[in-house]
Design an enzyme around this catalytic site. Structure first.
Site, short mmCIF file in Angstrom:
data_model
loop_
_atom_site.label_atom_id
_atom_site.label_comp_id
_atom_site.label_asym_id
_atom_site.label_seq_id
_atom_site.Cartn_x
_atom_site.Cartn_y
_atom_site.Cartn_z
N CYS A 30 1.41 -1.53 0.07
CA CYS A 30 0.01 0.19 -0.23
C CYS A 30 0.57 1.32 0.22
O CYS A 30 1.73 1.56 1.03
CB CYS A 30 -1.03 0.03 1.22
SG CYS A 30 -2.08 1.30 1.38
N CYS A 33 -0.23 3.87 2.38
CA CYS A 33 0.09 3.25 3.85
C CYS A 33 1.34 3.73 4.09
O CYS A 33 1.75 4.58 4.93
CB CYS A 33 -0.04 2.30 4.07
SG CYS A 33 -1.57 1.09 3.48
#
Length: 105
Positions: A30, A33
């Site tokens: 991600c 993230c």
């Protein structure tokens, strides 16, 4: 307080031992993230949040912790008070996370 990376095995114990907890759910793949990680680390050292425990949980390898918060998207943040989920949100905006954290105060 520094952000602590925890697994399913440690997650329940952390919730039991700390009255106020904010959790960032992430995955290694991600990008959002990874981009949010420095902001989360900075917030964990913010003087407004000294009584709050900050946890990082890999959503892919911690299915119990993921289910506890009802993770739907990443990055996903959840706040727990006295072991109970208060509220959660999928966001990449720091102000949205601060608003969520403030629900613990």
């Amino acid at each position: 307080m520094a952000v602590q990376k925890v697994t399913d095995a440690e997650f329940t114990e952390q919730l039991a031992n700390h009255p106020k907890v904010v959790v960032k759910y992430y995955a290694d793949w991600c990008g959002s993230c990874r981009l949010f990680a420095p902001k989360f680390n900075r917030l964990s050292s913010d003087s407004r949040f000294t009584d709050i425990t900050f946890l990082d949980v890999n959503a892919e390898t911690s299915p119990v912790a993921r289910k506890t918060a009802g993770v739907t998207n990443l990055p996903y943040f959840a706040v727990f008070q006295n072991g109970q989920l208060v509220e959660a949100v999928a966001t990449s905006k720091e102000d949205a996370l601060v608003e969520l954290i403030n629900k613990l105060n």
